[in-house]
Motif scaffolding. Structure first.
Motif, PDB file in Angstrom:
ATOM      1  N   SER A   8       0.838  -1.193   0.000  1.00 28.92           N
ATOM      2  CA  SER A   8       0.000   0.000   0.000  1.00 28.92           C
ATOM      3  C   SER A   8       0.871   1.240   0.000  1.00 28.92           C
ATOM      4  O   SER A   8       2.023   1.213   0.440  1.00 28.92           O
ATOM      5  CB  SER A   8      -0.908   0.001   1.231  1.00 28.92           C
ATOM      6  OG  SER A   8      -1.727  -1.141   1.232  1.00 28.92           O
ATOM      7  N   HIS A 214      -9.236  -2.366  -5.295  1.00 26.88           N
ATOM      8  CA  HIS A 214      -8.654  -1.426  -4.343  1.00 26.88           C
ATOM      9  C   HIS A 214      -8.857   0.034  -4.719  1.00 26.88           C
ATOM     10  O   HIS A 214      -8.594   0.910  -3.894  1.00 26.88           O
ATOM     11  CB  HIS A 214      -7.157  -1.719  -4.165  1.00 26.88           C
ATOM     12  CG  HIS A 214      -6.892  -3.035  -3.519  1.00 26.88           C
ATOM     13  ND1 HIS A 214      -6.604  -3.164  -2.179  1.00 26.88           N
ATOM     14  CD2 HIS A 214      -6.888  -4.296  -4.017  1.00 26.88           C
ATOM     15  CE1 HIS A 214      -6.429  -4.444  -1.881  1.00 26.88           C
ATOM     16  NE2 HIS A 214      -6.598  -5.154  -2.989  1.00 26.88           N
ATOM     17  N   PRO A 254     -11.185  -2.276   0.329  1.00 22.88           N
ATOM     18  CA  PRO A 254     -11.466  -2.847  -0.995  1.00 22.88           C
ATOM     19  C   PRO A 254     -12.899  -3.357  -1.142  1.00 22.88           C
ATOM     20  O   PRO A 254     -13.497  -3.857  -0.190  1.00 22.88           O
ATOM     21  CB  PRO A 254     -10.468  -4.014  -1.092  1.00 22.88           C
ATOM     22  CG  PRO A 254      -9.401  -3.686  -0.117  1.00 22.88           C
ATOM     23  CD  PRO A 254     -10.049  -2.932   0.989  1.00 22.88           C
TER      24      PRO A 254
END
Length: 271
Positions: A8, A214, A254
């Motif tokens: 991330s 995502h 997500p």
């Protein structure tokens, strides 16, 4: 889509805006079946049977092979590269012109003939030409034509999209779907259709697999690429739902859906 996400962004990395994500998802080319662009944006678990690697083994034992709905030829190219021996004749068939061009550029160096075949037309091959017919995610299995072009004793080996695949995403945009739509592509129905065409189903395995989106760019690109999920999808037509989904992903994480896949092995009986 890639099987696992990238790391991330760090807290100091500015997040892309909704408008920039829409623009990015809209701009990415959709030709072929290369899903590498989704790395870090969306994930999908892979079926346990490893279709592309298994196909490589089937190709090694084939004399003449036909790959239907080959897309951009990526899966067939992967399998041929790993096959310890290649068929004397390998043909790929595809109906969408941009994919035909992409598959030709990719597969011709491997000696594969790429043939443009419209979905509503018979396959342009003589009866009993191939001892192996394969397909990964055909638009609609053409069982009668598959049985016709297989030689007696020949095998159809494929991975199909199953019923209600990614339906959490489909119904987010389209609302609840009729039972007939939700039950389409069911493996039991495909078994019956294959047997009606004269094939013997040797193996039929099904799995339900987790998908995660995502960011909204991944959703936009996915729906542009897999056009039968939300027919007629455009950013303009679904902008309010896209904005709401963007805000939901930003606040909750997500968007989770589930794909369904089944592995099919069918054989044309020998006399």
């Amino acid at each position: 889509m890639p099987p696992s996400p990238s790391p991330s962004p760090t807290p100091d990395t500015p997040r892309p805006t909704y408008a920039s994500l829409l623009a990015e998802g809209t701009a990415v080319p959709t030709e072929g079946w290369d899903f590498s662009w989704f790395q870090g944006r969306a994930t999908e678990a892979r079926p346990s049977w490893g279709y592309a690697v298994s196909l490589a083994g089937r190709l090694a034992g084939a004399r003449a092979a036909l790959d239907l709905d080959t897309g951009g030829g990526e899966v067939l190219d992967f399998a041929l590269e790993r096959a310890v021996r290649r068929p004397v004749l390998t043909v790929a068939a595809e109906g969408w012109p941009p994919n035909v061009a992409k598959a030709t550029a990719l597969l011709r160096p491997r000696g594969v003939a790429v043939v443009a075949v419209a979905e509503d037309r018979p396959l342009p091959f003589a009866d009993g030409t191939f001892d192996l017919v394969s397909s990964r995610h055909p638009v609609r299995p053409r069982w009668t034509e598959i049985a016709r072009v297989l030689e007696p004793g020949g095998t159809y080996f494929a991975q199909h999209v199953g019923p209600r695949s990614a339906f959490e995403l489909v119904e987010y945009f389209l609302g609840p779907q009729p039972d007939a739509v939700r039950g389409a592509r069911h493996p039991d129905r495909e078994r019956a259709d294959a047997e009606a065409a004269g094939l013997e189903v040797v193996e039929l395995r099904a799995e339900r697999l987790r998908m995660e989106f995502h960011d909204i760019a991944a959703v936009v690109h996915f729906l542009r690429k897999v056009v039968w999920m939300v027919p007629g999808f455009t950013v303009e037509a679904y902008e309010p739902r896209l904005r709401a989904l963007h805000e939901r992903i930003a606040s909750e994480g997500p968007f989770v859906a589930h794909s369904t896949r089944h592995l099919v092995e069918a054989r044309r009986p020998a006399p």
